[in-house]
Scaffold this active site. Structure first.
Site, PDB file in Angstrom:
ATOM      1  N   LYS A 183       0.849  -1.202   0.000  1.00 19.68           N
ATOM      2  CA  LYS A 183       0.000   0.000   0.000  1.00 19.68           C
ATOM      3  C   LYS A 183       0.880   1.246   0.000  1.00 19.68           C
ATOM      4  CE  LYS A 183      -4.482   1.183   1.979  1.00 19.68           C
ATOM      5  NZ  LYS A 183      -5.374   0.703   0.895  1.00 19.68           N
ATOM      6  N   GLU A 219      -8.067  -5.115 -10.111  1.00 18.99           N
ATOM      7  CA  GLU A 219      -8.715  -4.414  -9.005  1.00 18.99           C
ATOM      8  C   GLU A 219      -9.710  -3.402  -9.526  1.00 18.99           C
ATOM      9  OE1 GLU A 219      -7.072  -3.641  -5.263  1.00 18.99           O
ATOM     10  OE2 GLU A 219      -5.035  -3.838  -6.009  1.00 18.99           O
TER      11      GLU A 219
HETATM   12  C1  LIG Z   1      -6.365  -0.158   0.562  1.00 18.49           C
HETATM   13  C2  LIG Z   1      -6.615  -0.819  -0.735  1.00 18.49           C
HETATM   14  C3  LIG Z   1      -7.595  -1.828  -0.893  1.00 18.49           C
HETATM   15  C4  LIG Z   1      -8.547  -2.215   0.202  1.00 18.49           C
HETATM   16  O1  LIG Z   1      -7.941  -2.801   1.306  1.00 18.49           O
HETATM   17  P1  LIG Z   1      -8.721  -2.887   2.671  1.00 18.49           P
HETATM   18  O2  LIG Z   1      -7.705  -3.429   3.607  1.00 18.49           O
HETATM   19  O3  LIG Z   1      -9.852  -3.801   2.478  1.00 18.49           O
HETATM   20  O4  LIG Z   1      -9.165  -1.508   3.002  1.00 18.49           O
HETATM   21  C5  LIG Z   1      -7.696  -2.444  -2.120  1.00 18.49           C
HETATM   22  N1  LIG Z   1      -6.914  -2.099  -3.162  1.00 18.49           N
HETATM   23  C6  LIG Z   1      -5.998  -1.123  -3.050  1.00 18.49           C
HETATM   24  C7  LIG Z   1      -5.173  -0.787  -4.234  1.00 18.49           C
HETATM   25  C8  LIG Z   1      -5.810  -0.458  -1.845  1.00 18.49           C
HETATM   26  O5  LIG Z   1      -4.894   0.513  -1.757  1.00 18.49           O
END
Ligand SMILES: *Cc1c(COP(=O)(O)O)cnc(C)c1O
Length: 337
Positions: A183, A219
């Protein structure tokens, strides 16, 4: 906060009283610092500003039906933060440091935790970045880890409703063997152009395909994708997908509902076979997808304007755990007093 219209809050930064920080310098982490200062003082040549050595997390604390405050899966967010830091060669905080910081932030800002029944919650944003001044590209020797929070409103103001999504083949979010599975802000920098474009055309999100072949679903914006068919919960598997904690939770809930869970590559051709599909993440839990428009071929995939039964049940069951309305069998919630 007495006069706050909690239900009207959006997903915006709303000032609270306290944030907590740890600084890494001279090979060690500082003790936790608690401050009311919203600003940071940083060298103009700090590595995060030039080379994107930045990562973050997002999680929520909920005021439950019983009045108790529950922080959802904080240890999982802490572990994911550490994996992002490792990927960027930043100093590694411990899981305990992150969990402690999150709990401290919730406790210190208790008056900003929205009341039960408003659909609003307290969003926590851990953020970490390299602060070493320099010109060359190399790992940062210094870092700052901050956890702050902001009350946020319900994602869907007038009830959960299917969204419109644009399929974009001209822009990719993350490459295989890149940083899609952590992330980091860089992934967001890579996707802001396509999401801005989709928003301008009236879509709430972009569906990305795998960057290597454009054959598989990856995604949905900054959320994971799932499809439902024949009693199955199907979600893409790829090295460039961010492992969503919401998706991880929904896979367990789906299994508890008697669905078969499949985590595997999902070819684009399969999209038209799903009975329901949606995006999932901390912000909305589930955003059911009503329509997907392929911006290059003009092909349209329709899933209807009503929330599918399975998606609705998944959503309700997960929220029941978050709001303390049903048993937390897996120990996902940390109660905070
Ligand atoms: C944060 C994020 C998610 C969702 O993750 P959660 O932990 O469920 O909030 C999904 N895809 C991306 C690219 C993200 O940055």
């Amino acid at each position: 906060m007495e006069n706050t219209d909690w239900s009207a809050l959006g997903f915006d930064y709303h000032k609270t009283d306290w944030n907590v920080r740890y600084a890494y310098t001279d090979g060690r982490w500082s003790d936790m610092e608690v401050t009311q200062d919203e600003y940071i003082r940083m060298h103009m040549s700090a590595s995060c500003l030039h080379y994107g050595l930045e990562l973050f997390e997002g999680l929520k604390a909920f005021r439950g039906v019983d009045g108790k405050v529950r922080l959802f899966r904080v240890a999982d967010n802490a572990r994911r933060l550490i994996s992002s830091a490792a990927r960027l060669c930043l100093p590694l905080p411990t899981e305990q440091m992150i969990v402690d910081a999150c709990i401290e932030v919730v406790k210190r800002n208790a008056r900003y935790i929205p009341p039960y029944g408003t659909g609003a919650s307290l969003y926590l944003r851990p953020v970490m970045f390299g602060t070493t001044a320099g010109l060359g590209v190399k790992p940062a020797k210094d870092a700052l880890l901050i956890v702050y929070c902001s009350p946020v409103g319900a994602y869907f103001k007038s009830g959960i409703k299917p969204i419109m999504v644009a399929l974009d083949r001209e822009q990719d979010r993350a490459a295989p063997r890149g940083t899609g599975d952590v992330k980091v802000g860089g992934n967001y920098a890579a996707s802001i152009y396509s999401s801005n474009n989709a928003h301008a055309l009236g879509y709430s999100n972009v569906l990305y395909l795998d960057a290597a072949e454009h054959k598989f679903i990856e995604e949905c914006g900054a959320a994971n994708f799932f499809g439902i068919k024949d009693g199955k919960y199907i979600t893409p598997k790829s090295p460039s997908i961010l492992p969503s904690i919401t998706n991880m939770s929904l896979r367990q809930v789906a299994q508890d509902m008697g669905l078969t869970v499949e985590q595997r590559p999902v070819p684009l051709e399969e999209l038209s076979t799903f009975e329901e599909c949606g995006a999932c993440g901390t912000a909305a839990v589930i955003s059911p997808i009503g329509k997907i428009f392929d911006m290059q071929t003009n092909e349209v995939y329709e899933f209807g304007s009503e929330v599918g039964k399975v998606s609705m049940e998944l959503y309700t069951r997960l929220q029941d755990i978050q709001y303390g309305r049903s048993e937390d069998k897996y120990g996902w919630c940390t109660e905070i007093d």
